[in-house]
Write a protein that holds these residues in place. Structure first.
Motif, mmCIF file in Angstrom:
data_model
loop_
_atom_site.group_PDB
_atom_site.id
_atom_site.type_symbol
_atom_site.label_atom_id
_atom_site.label_comp_id
_atom_site.label_asym_id
_atom_site.label_seq_id
_atom_site.Cartn_x
_atom_site.Cartn_y
_atom_site.Cartn_z
ATOM 1 N N SER A 199 -62.886 -3.265 86.369
ATOM 2 C CA SER A 199 -64.121 -2.699 85.818
ATOM 3 C C SER A 199 -64.268 -3.141 84.360
ATOM 4 O O SER A 199 -63.286 -3.451 83.696
ATOM 5 C CB SER A 199 -64.111 -1.181 85.947
ATOM 6 N N PRO A 200 -65.517 -3.152 83.875
ATOM 7 C CA PRO A 200 -65.773 -3.767 82.568
ATOM 8 C C PRO A 200 -65.707 -2.797 81.390
ATOM 9 O O PRO A 200 -65.658 -1.594 81.574
ATOM 10 C CB PRO A 200 -67.213 -4.274 82.736
ATOM 11 N N ARG A 201 -65.782 -3.388 80.203
ATOM 12 C CA ARG A 201 -65.929 -2.699 78.904
ATOM 13 C C ARG A 201 -64.969 -1.553 78.727
ATOM 14 O O ARG A 201 -65.404 -0.399 78.813
ATOM 15 C CB ARG A 201 -67.385 -2.248 78.720
ATOM 16 N N PRO A 202 -63.738 -1.756 78.405
ATOM 17 C CA PRO A 202 -63.046 -3.045 78.357
ATOM 18 C C PRO A 202 -62.590 -3.462 79.744
ATOM 19 O O PRO A 202 -62.412 -2.601 80.604
ATOM 20 C CB PRO A 202 -61.845 -2.736 77.454
ATOM 21 N N GLY A 203 -62.378 -4.753 79.952
ATOM 22 C CA GLY A 203 -61.939 -5.262 81.243
ATOM 23 C C GLY A 203 -60.562 -4.694 81.590
ATOM 24 O O GLY A 203 -59.628 -4.821 80.818
ATOM 25 N N ARG A 204 -60.480 -4.046 82.743
ATOM 26 C CA ARG A 204 -59.191 -3.441 83.105
ATOM 27 C C ARG A 204 -59.125 -3.287 84.632
ATOM 28 O O ARG A 204 -60.143 -3.423 85.317
ATOM 29 C CB ARG A 204 -59.040 -2.065 82.455
ATOM 30 N N ILE A 205 -57.902 -2.971 85.121
ATOM 31 C CA ILE A 205 -57.745 -2.757 86.565
ATOM 32 C C ILE A 205 -58.103 -1.311 86.888
ATOM 33 O O ILE A 205 -57.560 -0.382 86.286
ATOM 34 C CB ILE A 205 -56.304 -3.057 87.013
ATOM 35 N N ALA A 206 -59.045 -1.115 87.830
ATOM 36 C CA ALA A 206 -59.445 0.241 88.194
ATOM 37 C C ALA A 206 -58.581 0.746 89.349
ATOM 38 O O ALA A 206 -58.202 1.908 89.386
ATOM 39 C CB ALA A 206 -60.918 0.275 88.592
ATOM 40 N N GLU A 207 -58.255 -0.178 90.268
ATOM 41 C CA GLU A 207 -57.532 0.239 91.453
ATOM 42 C C GLU A 207 -56.921 -0.984 92.126
ATOM 43 O O GLU A 207 -57.518 -2.066 92.096
ATOM 44 C CB GLU A 207 -58.514 0.917 92.426
ATOM 45 N N VAL A 208 -55.729 -0.807 92.715
ATOM 46 C CA VAL A 208 -55.145 -1.886 93.509
ATOM 47 C C VAL A 208 -55.033 -1.395 94.941
ATOM 48 O O VAL A 208 -54.394 -0.383 95.200
ATOM 49 C CB VAL A 208 -53.757 -2.290 92.964
#
Lengths: 282, 258, 287
Positions: B213-222
């Motif tokens: 997900s954006p702003r900041p770019g990060r992992i939301a779920e694996v």
């Protein structure tokens, strides 16, 4: 009487133009007609020229008839050949090869230095727009009357357009293409040889084609500042002085043919080298 | 437990732009095991392509640690550990298809005979056997993209990084290439990192789906896939597939609202 | 700003090379003079001498600057030795020719775009003419026009018009054809007339192309005028200054005239560039 003559000339013009207009309207997709139309147009102009000179008795010191020029051309072929060798082969061609070669090598050498590129490119662009033929009197003083000074003028004239185009071409790769080379961990030279030089070729040839015309202009005009008693520029300026305009036109014909052939030859090589470029695939 | 092939711990990347710093990646933790097929999915600006470029050493993280085959990404790049497939085929128009596939081989110094052998092999893998002598512009977009995959497979790298390789192609061609890619993955046993913005594509291909997900770019779920390794195209109508796709969509929505 | 430092560095380097070359090329004469006076020159004396000769093979930059100052600022603009005077002669012929050539070029381009017969008849010749050293006919045109009583500005203007004509035709045709099929179809859906399509779509689309070729054309026009001033008898204009300098071995004069011509060319191209920026900005097409 002269009104009647004028009407004849206009009638011929109108008739041939109507023929061309019909051909163009009917068969613009047919290859033979696409070739024929400009040829007919050119022949029409020559025919009208001949008619005007004959019907109105135009003096040959103002405008010689095409037939007179053709006769002179045939009669003076050996002289024209000597002039051609002096101006085109010795002056223009040697200067062209040296100048283009030097510009290409310079562009590759400064390729690794963004500083030099940033500095040389605006200067090169500036110089390419200047009336460089003006250095002809200086170079004639330095290198003497023979073809060496003409070649020197040509070297200076062709250098900057080829340099500027080559530098621009070497920068013409996309970020993706450069990233790809990066993922292969390619060295600078591998990147240059395998990617950037081939990609630069359409730009390089653009410069080389501009340079063909400049080379002929440089070699001919430099002769106006002094030359041995042969050469196209020399012949033009002396025959103009003697009002031998048919000879002047014959030299101009040679210059036109030489210019087209030179340009055509470079275009042909371009077609072979950059066959992959969208502009060449047709 | 042995370290994963690709191992990211707290990876951050901040770009300095004219409008101030932009956090493209924030605290990305991820391990990819050998032979996995991992998709990165998310809206534009979520850093999925940036993360793939970090793995490839095309971008340098400003924080955290990232290893590829136990090396830094730049060392891995120099050891030619991976093949990279870009969004566009990016074949050189002045080289034939075979010539394009040879390009990395020439750069990496493979012998002439070996080059020929490998070109023939990978052309077969992507079903372009008789097209080696053609020039790229004589081929359709889908065939060009297959050639660029072949180019990435030609040398011995057991990782394949693909950045929206089928994004510009139409649905039918895309389905076909997805099927071929799975077959290829089964045959070559490579580890694949795959960026996409298509939910069905991600679910169909992957063993592991990383939702970003954006702003900041990060992992939301694996999301670990529950689908079997053997996947015919019509698996996409199965309830299991639809449930997975639903989870991915939920993950994307949550990341977006957060 | 980031470009200023590299450009200045390159210019300074060129000036330094020039000074060094002046020493090298003028050294022979300085040594000969010294030998005649039966003295020998130390290196310092040699350098000073090579940078201050009356008729050097290569004048040093400050000598050219001095020559430019003497013939531009320190002299009445109406004097025959003033480069302002000669520059004006050249400039007026150039501008007249450029104006004629541009208007004629645009007119022909409009005709070519609207008439298939004209397109097929004329366009190949217009393109081919760019590969021909047209400049070679300059002396003939001057002499022929002189012999029928036309002299002064007009013959030179005709030559520069001729030289600026072809680039404008080729560039303008390309520009008028720049609208793509979709834009032309859009006009057709509104059943726009030919002239509406021309004024509202083709002409605005052609502006970037027109200005690109105008820059080429004005430089060509200036070269045309200068070469037209070369044939024997011309006493006015920068070309005549070049020629008389080369007759009398006045190298400083040649270099001064050359720099004046260069400055003129640069100024003309820059002015066209500024007009281009202004026009494209008003049309919302500036990058």
């Amino acid at each position: 009487m002269s009104l009647l003559k004028l009407l004849v000339v206009l009638a011929v013009w109108g008739g041939l133009w109507a023929l061309n207009a019909r051909l163009a309207a009917r068969g613009h997709h047919i290859r033979a007609i696409r070739l024929a139309v400009p040829v007919i147009f050119g022949l029409t102009l020559v025919l009208l020229w001949e008619m005007v000179v004959r019907l109105f008795g135009v003096s040959s010191v103002i405008l010689p008839a095409p037939s007179a020029i053709a006769q002179r051309f045939a009669a003076e072929t050996p002289t024209l050949w000597i002039d051609f060798v002096q101006t085109m082969l010795k002056g223009a061609l040697s200067g062209y090869v040296l100048g283009c070669g030097a510009a290409f090598v310079t562009a590759v050498l400064i390729d690794r230095s963004p500083f030099l590129q940033a500095g040389l490119l605006p200067v090169g662009n500036f110089v390419a727009a200047l009336p460089i033929v003006g250095i002809a009197p200086i170079l004639v003083m330095w290198f003497g009357f023979d073809w060496h000074s003409k070649a020197a003028v040509v070297v200076v004239m062709v250098f900057f357009p080829v340099l500027v185009n080559t530098v621009a071409g070497l920068q013409a790769t996309t970020a993706m293409q450069r990233d790809l080379m990066h993922t292969y961990a390619a060295s600078y030279w591998q990147g240059l040889v395998k990617l950037r030089l081939p990609a630069a070729m359409p730009f390089v040839f653009n410069g080389l084609k501009i340079a063909t015309t400049l080379a002929l202009i440089g070699a001919i005009v430099a002769e106006f500042f002094g030359s041995p008693t042969r050469g196209m520029g020399f012949r033009i300026s002396t025959e103009v002085g003697r009002l031998g305009l048919d000879m002047v036109w014959a030299e101009i014909t040679v210059a036109a043919i030489a210019g087209s052939v030179f340009y055509g030859a470079v275009s042909l090589i371009e077609k072979g080298v950059t066959f992959w470029h969208p502009s060449q695939r047709g | 437990m042995k370290t994963p092939v690709i191992n990211a711990k707290g990876v951050c990347l901040t770009f300095e732009t004219n409008d101030g710093p932009v956090q493209a990646l924030k605290d990305v933790d991820l391990g990819i095991e050998r032979g996995e097929f991992v998709s990165f999915i998310g809206p534009s600006g979520c850093g999925k392509t940036t993360f793939l470029r970090c793995i490839a050493g095309l971008e340098v993280p400003t924080g955290g640690t990232l290893t590829v085959n136990g090396l830094t990404p730049d060392e891995a790049r120099k050891a030619r550990s991976y093949g990279y497939v870009f969004q566009a085929a990016g074949l050189y128009p002045w080289r034939t298809i075979a010539g394009n596939i040879k390009l990395p081989l020439e750069i990496m110094g493979y012998s002439k005979a070996d080059q020929e052998k490998r070109v023939e092999k990978v052309l077969g893998l992507v079903e372009l056997d008789s097209f080696g002598k053609k020039f790229p512009w004589q081929l359709s977009g889908g065939m060009q993209q297959r050639a660029s995959i072949a180019r990435a497979l030609a040398f011995d790298a057991d990782i394949l990084l693909m950045d929206e390789p089928f994004g510009a192609l139409d649905e039918i061609v895309r389905d076909h290439l997805n099927e071929q890619l799975l077959a290829l993955w089964a045959r070559t046993q490579k580890t694949i990192g795959f960026v996409t913005h298509s939910i069905p594509e991600a679910v169909y291909l992957s063993t592991k789906i990383v939702v970003m997900s954006p702003r900041p770019g990060r992992i939301a779920e694996v999301i670990e896939s529950t689908l079997p390794r053997e996947r015919p195209l019509d698996i996409r109508e199965s309830p299991e597939f639809i449930a997975l796709a639903h989870r991915v969509r939920e993950g994307l929505r949550e990341g977006h609202d957060a | 700003m980031t470009k200023v430092v590299p450009v200045l560095t390159v210019i300074v380097a060129l000036v330094l090379i020039w000074y060094a070359a002046a020493v090298g090329m003028n050294a022979q004469w300085a040594r000969d003079q010294a030998a005649r006076a039966e003295t020998t020159l130390g290196f310092g004396e040699l350098v000073v001498d090579t940078w201050s000769q009356d008729r050097p093979v290569l004048p040093a930059p400050h000598q050219v600057a001095q020559g430019l100052y003497d013939s531009v600022l320190a002299i009445k603009p109406t004097s025959k030795r003033s480069l302002v005077y000669h520059g004006w002669i050249t400039l007026s012929a150039t501008l007249a020719g450029f104006g004629i050539g541009t208007l004629a070029g645009i007119a022909l381009a409009v005709g070519i775009v609207h008439s298939r017969a004209m397109d097929m008849s004329v366009m190949p010749w217009a393109i081919a003419s760019q590969t021909i050293p047209i400049l070679a006919i300059a002396p003939m045109i001057i002499v022929v026009l002189n012999s029928i009583g036309i002299s002064g500005l007009l013959p030179k203007a005709i030559i520069s018009a001729y030289l600026s004509f072809f680039p404008v035709v080729v560039g303008m045709v390309k520009g008028l054809r720049a609208p793509d099929a979709m834009q032309l179809d859009q006009m057709r859906t509104w059943s726009a007339t030919n002239s509406q399509t021309f004024w509202r779509l083709r002409l605005p689309s052609s502006m970037p192309y027109l200005f690109a070729s105008l820059k080429v054309a004005i430089a060509a026009a200036l070269v045309g005028t200068i070469v037209a001033e070369l044939p024997a008898g011309a006493t006015r204009g920068l070309g005549a200054r070049l020629l008389s300098g080369s007759y009398y071995g006045q190298t400083v004069q040649i270099w001064s005239a050359l720099f004046a011509a260069a400055a003129l060319a640069a100024a003309l191209v820059v002015i066209v560039g500024l007009i281009e920026r202004g026009v494209l900005k008003r049309m919302g097409m500036a990058q």
